[in-house]
Write an enzyme that holds these catalytic residues in place. Structure first.
Site, PDB file in Angstrom:
ATOM      1  N   ASP A 130      25.395  37.211  46.484  1.00 57.47           N
ATOM      2  CA  ASP A 130      25.709  38.062  45.347  1.00 57.47           C
ATOM      3  C   ASP A 130      24.627  38.001  44.271  1.00 57.47           C
ATOM      4  O   ASP A 130      24.921  38.118  43.088  1.00 57.47           O
ATOM      5  CB  ASP A 130      27.072  37.644  44.769  1.00 57.47           C
ATOM      6  CG  ASP A 130      27.619  38.641  43.765  1.00 57.47           C
ATOM      7  OD1 ASP A 130      27.267  39.827  43.869  1.00 57.47           O
ATOM      8  OD2 ASP A 130      28.387  38.230  42.883  1.00 57.47           O
ATOM      9  N   CYS A 192      48.396  54.824  50.389  1.00 61.61           N
ATOM     10  CA  CYS A 192      48.643  53.935  49.246  1.00 61.61           C
ATOM     11  C   CYS A 192      47.627  54.172  48.132  1.00 61.61           C
ATOM     12  O   CYS A 192      46.423  54.277  48.375  1.00 61.61           O
ATOM     13  CB  CYS A 192      48.575  52.480  49.702  1.00 61.61           C
ATOM     14  SG  CYS A 192      48.833  51.284  48.372  1.00 61.61           S
ATOM     15  N   CYS A 199      45.173  50.434  37.543  1.00 65.66           N
ATOM     16  CA  CYS A 199      44.002  50.084  36.737  1.00 65.66           C
ATOM     17  C   CYS A 199      44.295  50.299  35.251  1.00 65.66           C
ATOM     18  O   CYS A 199      44.599  51.421  34.826  1.00 65.66           O
ATOM     19  CB  CYS A 199      42.803  50.933  37.149  1.00 65.66           C
ATOM     20  SG  CYS A 199      41.319  50.594  36.166  1.00 65.66           S
ATOM     21  N   CYS A 242      38.850  40.924  35.762  1.00 59.78           N
ATOM     22  CA  CYS A 242      40.169  41.535  35.955  1.00 59.78           C
ATOM     23  C   CYS A 242      40.500  41.515  37.439  1.00 59.78           C
ATOM     24  O   CYS A 242      39.643  41.804  38.276  1.00 59.78           O
ATOM     25  CB  CYS A 242      40.167  42.971  35.426  1.00 59.78           C
ATOM     26  SG  CYS A 242      41.732  43.846  35.658  1.00 59.78           S
TER      27      CYS A 242
END
Length: 373
Positions: A130, A192, A199, A242
């Protein structure tokens, strides 16, 4: 090497990866990513915001996974769970423990060393965790580890999406044939839309298209300035990151795992049994030395102290009580103007709320006028 030998080497690599503690492993060749056109369109739309490292030379390298490491031909793609059943909180689950970059880089290097030992020679390889110009999720889908969910996360049908991705780019010599995995082609999201609907800031333009400039993770970690006032209230009690779009995903509800005892990703003491208000007040009271000590070896150091204090002001403006006003007022002596402004707005919001509920104000409740007003 025969096909049987190629398959045997792939099995041995995977067995070693599992032995090192990885939860998923797949092998793929390198080349142009399938999502290249979507990535370019996403950049062109401005959805990357201030993340300039994704554009320019960084974008060019991401358009072909053979470019970041010279000579590399294959990637061993690895996934490591970081726990999806821990309680929700003001800090995203991935950032509550030790910095995953350092830990997974060393674990991935260990696989490299084993491969050299197994083949009896030096292997040109490099770990990525990452932190390089690689479209990790595209590479993982190509290696068969999962599909792109509507929330843009990679989802695996056996463990959900609460996992880190890392990869070992390797140069496979002409005399070595390494069996690769089939890409994960299925889309198992079906009809879905729970992630899109949940959000808080409505950051999804549509399925699999995220406007990062509205995402709470971007706002609290990447943004180096003032948070749009229209997005502050929807942030609720989020201080860093989040997890909402992952928490509501049925694949996580059913398959996400708890962290094992002793995991380096287990929450640090500063986060245990601490609500958003308490953590926000502690962050506002920190000086630079206290911040460095509290978050040493933590992924949260990507956000500077002033950024966390900016976020803390937003949180107290959203979920704070009269007991938190003093913490906000203390920021009027802050060096960073952006923190002072966020505190002033939070105090004004608190004053307006108390007035609307007929709670009388005291002189101390009245916010100081921000210096830039």
């Amino acid at each position: 090497m025969s096909d049987g030998g190629a398959a045997d080497l792939a099995r041995r690599i995977k067995a070693q990866a599992f032995g090192l503690g990885f939860d998923l492993v797949g092998i793929t060749t390198l080349g142009p990513p399938a999502t290249r056109a979507r990535f370019d369109a996403w950049l062109e739309a401005g959805y990357a915001g201030e993340m300039g490292y994704l554009a320019g030379d960084g974008a060019e390298l991401r358009r072909d996974s053979r470019r970041p490491h010279a000579g590399a031909t294959h990637a061993i793609v690895l996934a490591t769970q970081y726990g999806g059943h821990e309680p929700s909180g003001p800090v995203a689950r991935y950032a509550r423990g030790d910095d995953y970059h350092d830990f997974l880089r060393e674990r991935t290097r260990a696989l490299h060393h084993w491969l050299e030992s197994a083949l009896g020679r030096s292997i040109n390889a490099r770990p990525y965790v990452d932190s390089g110009p690689v479209l990790e999720r595209d590479l993982a889908q190509r290696a068969g580890l999962g599909w792109f969910g509507k929330n843009t996360m990679l989802i695996n049908p056996t463990i959900g999406s609460f996992f880190f991705l890392s990869s070992l780019f390797v140069e496979v010599d002409a005399d070595v044939v390494l069996a690769v995995d089939d890409p994960f082609e299925a889309d198992r999201c079906g009809s879905c839309t729970r992630c899109l609907d949940a959000c808080p800031t409505q950051a999804f333009v549509g399925p699999r298209v995220l406007d990062a400039t509205k995402c709470i993770s971007y706002l609290t970690i990447e943004l180096r300035g003032a948070i749009d006032e229209a997005l502050r209230e929807p942030m609720g009690g989020m201080i860093y990151g989040c997890d909402v779009c992952q928490e509501v995903c049925p694949w996580n509800v059913k398959f996400a795992q708890e962290l094992p005892a002793g995991s380096p990703f287990a929450a640090r003491a500063i986060f245990v049994d601490k609500d958003a208000r308490t953590l926000a007040r502690e962050i506002l009271a920190m000086d630079q030395a206290e911040y460095a000590a509290a978050f040493k070896g933590s992924a949260m150091k990507r956000a500077k102290l002033w950024m966390l204090q900016r976020n803390a002001c937003v949180v107290l403006g959203n979920v704070g009580t009269a007991d938190d006003l003093a913490a906000l007022q203390s920021t009027q002596l802050q060096e960073q103007e952006v923190v002072r402004e966020h505190a002033a707005r939070a105090l004004a919001s608190a004053a307006a709320t108390r007035a609307a509920t007929s709670v009388p104000l005291t002189p101390d409740d009245v916010p100081a006028r921000p210096t830039n007003a």
